[in-house]
Design an enzyme around this catalytic site. Structure first.
Site, PDB file in Angstrom:
ATOM      1  N   ASP A  66       0.816  -1.206   0.000  1.00 45.51           N
ATOM      2  CA  ASP A  66       0.000   0.000   0.000  1.00 45.51           C
ATOM      3  C   ASP A  66       0.856   1.266   0.000  1.00 45.51           C
ATOM      4  O   ASP A  66       2.077   1.206   0.148  1.00 45.51           O
ATOM      5  CB  ASP A  66      -0.964   0.004   1.211  1.00 45.51           C
ATOM      6  CG  ASP A  66      -0.306  -0.554   2.481  1.00 45.51           C
ATOM      7  OD1 ASP A  66       0.929  -0.494   2.585  1.00 45.51           O
ATOM      8  OD2 ASP A  66      -1.031  -1.034   3.363  1.00 45.51           O
ATOM      9  N   ASN A 135      -7.769  -3.043  14.186  1.00 46.30           N
ATOM     10  CA  ASN A 135      -9.149  -3.265  13.753  1.00 46.30           C
ATOM     11  C   ASN A 135      -9.269  -4.435  12.785  1.00 46.30           C
ATOM     12  O   ASN A 135     -10.299  -4.614  12.153  1.00 46.30           O
ATOM     13  CB  ASN A 135      -9.703  -1.986  13.101  1.00 46.30           C
ATOM     14  CG  ASN A 135      -8.936  -1.586  11.843  1.00 46.30           C
ATOM     15  OD1 ASN A 135      -8.008  -2.286  11.431  1.00 46.30           O
ATOM     16  ND2 ASN A 135      -9.320  -0.484  11.232  1.00 46.30           N
ATOM     17  N   HIS A 137      -7.467  -4.927   9.987  1.00 44.53           N
ATOM     18  CA  HIS A 137      -7.158  -4.701   8.570  1.00 44.53           C
ATOM     19  C   HIS A 137      -5.858  -5.395   8.174  1.00 44.53           C
ATOM     20  O   HIS A 137      -4.970  -5.612   8.998  1.00 44.53           O
ATOM     21  CB  HIS A 137      -7.137  -3.199   8.222  1.00 44.53           C
ATOM     22  CG  HIS A 137      -5.964  -2.416   8.698  1.00 44.53           C
ATOM     23  ND1 HIS A 137      -6.044  -1.084   9.046  1.00 44.53           N
ATOM     24  CD2 HIS A 137      -4.653  -2.738   8.893  1.00 44.53           C
ATOM     25  CE1 HIS A 137      -4.858  -0.640   9.412  1.00 44.53           C
ATOM     26  NE2 HIS A 137      -3.993  -1.636   9.332  1.00 44.53           N
ATOM     27  N   GLU A 142      -9.767  -1.839   5.212  1.00 46.38           N
ATOM     28  CA  GLU A 142     -10.417  -1.561   6.484  1.00 46.38           C
ATOM     29  C   GLU A 142     -11.694  -2.401   6.609  1.00 46.38           C
ATOM     30  O   GLU A 142     -12.205  -2.913   5.608  1.00 46.38           O
ATOM     31  CB  GLU A 142     -10.770  -0.071   6.556  1.00 46.38           C
ATOM     32  CG  GLU A 142      -9.568   0.874   6.405  1.00 46.38           C
ATOM     33  CD  GLU A 142      -8.682   0.956   7.653  1.00 46.38           C
ATOM     34  OE1 GLU A 142      -8.543  -0.060   8.376  1.00 46.38           O
ATOM     35  OE2 GLU A 142      -8.113   2.040   7.897  1.00 46.38           O
TER      36      GLU A 142
END
Ligand code: F6R
Length: 263
Positions: A66, A135, A137, A142
């Site tokens: 990313d 979380n 990811h 996400e």
């Protein structure tokens, strides 16, 4: 999933680096690199293997997961610069073999598609190193990301922006958008190798390994991966319920490998 629990971050790094090194030694490998804190011990060990044991990356291709939108490749916090500082500039991987999305491309949608198509042209990623967000990811997929998603422009959650603020002088400087490989893209890698350390990752690790496969915990899609290896320290493993079985299964795997099997 293979769950491997090690006592320290250093040992997590040694185990993960050994998996990558075995694939790199076969020659002509394509490796997937992650940024953030989690892979640092793996990179430290890969650099040591390069400097002290002659591990060469000269014929290896590398793709990052990313990039932040709005940060030029030479920006201190861009993932291009981060990955160079963390590993690429310390090994013999030619810079021309490092493939990162350009976060300041004029056409970001086309740039995401270019990254995806370059991965395909390279024949896919043989081993993809991954961290996991608090979380759940992976990459910057996400919660709510399609489990079949491809490389694309995506919005960061407030939780990710807060978690990554530590790398920026001012929390307002954290980009709000990114280009990330999709979950469907990541799932096509040969070996998915996820590393996590520390108590703050314990809930995400438990949800990924023992929870349902759900877009609410994007990493849980790895339950469908035929060869996913999860290497964690004791703190990150602390909320796993079936720990005794994972330790037993790993001990049996290590016995098989010692008898001439492969990972
Ligand atoms: C980074 C990435 C992210 C991180 C995750 C964990 O390229 O893809 O998924 O791996 O946010 O970050 P750290 O390791 O800093 O806790």
């Amino acid at each position: 999933m293979h769950i491997v629990v090690r006592e320290s971050d250093e040992e997590v790094g040694r185990y993960a680096a050994d998996v990558i090194a075995q694939i790199v030694r076969r020659g002509g490998a394509t490796i997937g690199l992650a940024t953030g804190s989690s892979p640092m011990s793996t990179y430290a060990e890969l650099i040591r293997l390069h400097k002290e044991e002659g591990l060469s990356f000269a014929d290896t291709q590398a793709f990052t997961l990313d990039e932040y939108v709005g940060l030029a490749p030479d920006h201190e916090q861009s993932y291009h610069k981060t990955i160079r500082d963390a590993i690429v500039d310390h090994i013999d991987l030619p810079l021309s073999h490092l493939n990162t999305p350009n976060g300041v491309a004029e056409n970001l949608v086309a740039e995401a598609e270019r990254h995806e198509s370059n991965i395909r042209k390279a024949g896919g990623v043989d081993v993809q190193l991954l961290g996991i967000g608090n979380n759940g990811h992976i990459g910057f997929n996400e919660p709510s990301s399609s489990l079949a998603s491809r490389t694309r422009v995506e919005s960061l959650t407030q939780s990710t922006i807060d978690a990554n603020a530590r790398f920026f002088e001012n929390p307002d400087d954290v980009p709000r958008l990114c280009i990330t490989q999709g979950l469907g893209t990541i799932m096509e890698c040969g070996v998915a190798l996820l590393v996590a350390q520390g108590e703050s990752k314990a809930d995400a690790i438990a949800a990924m390994v023992e929870g349902p496969v759900t877009a609410s915990c994007p990493a849980s899609v790895l339950q469908f991966h035929p060869h996913a290896i999860v290497v964690v320290d004791e703190a990150a493993a602390s909320k796993l319920k079936d720990r005794a079985y994972y330790d037993l299964a790993q001990a049996n795997r290590e016995r098989l490998i010692a008898n001439g099997g492969t990972l």
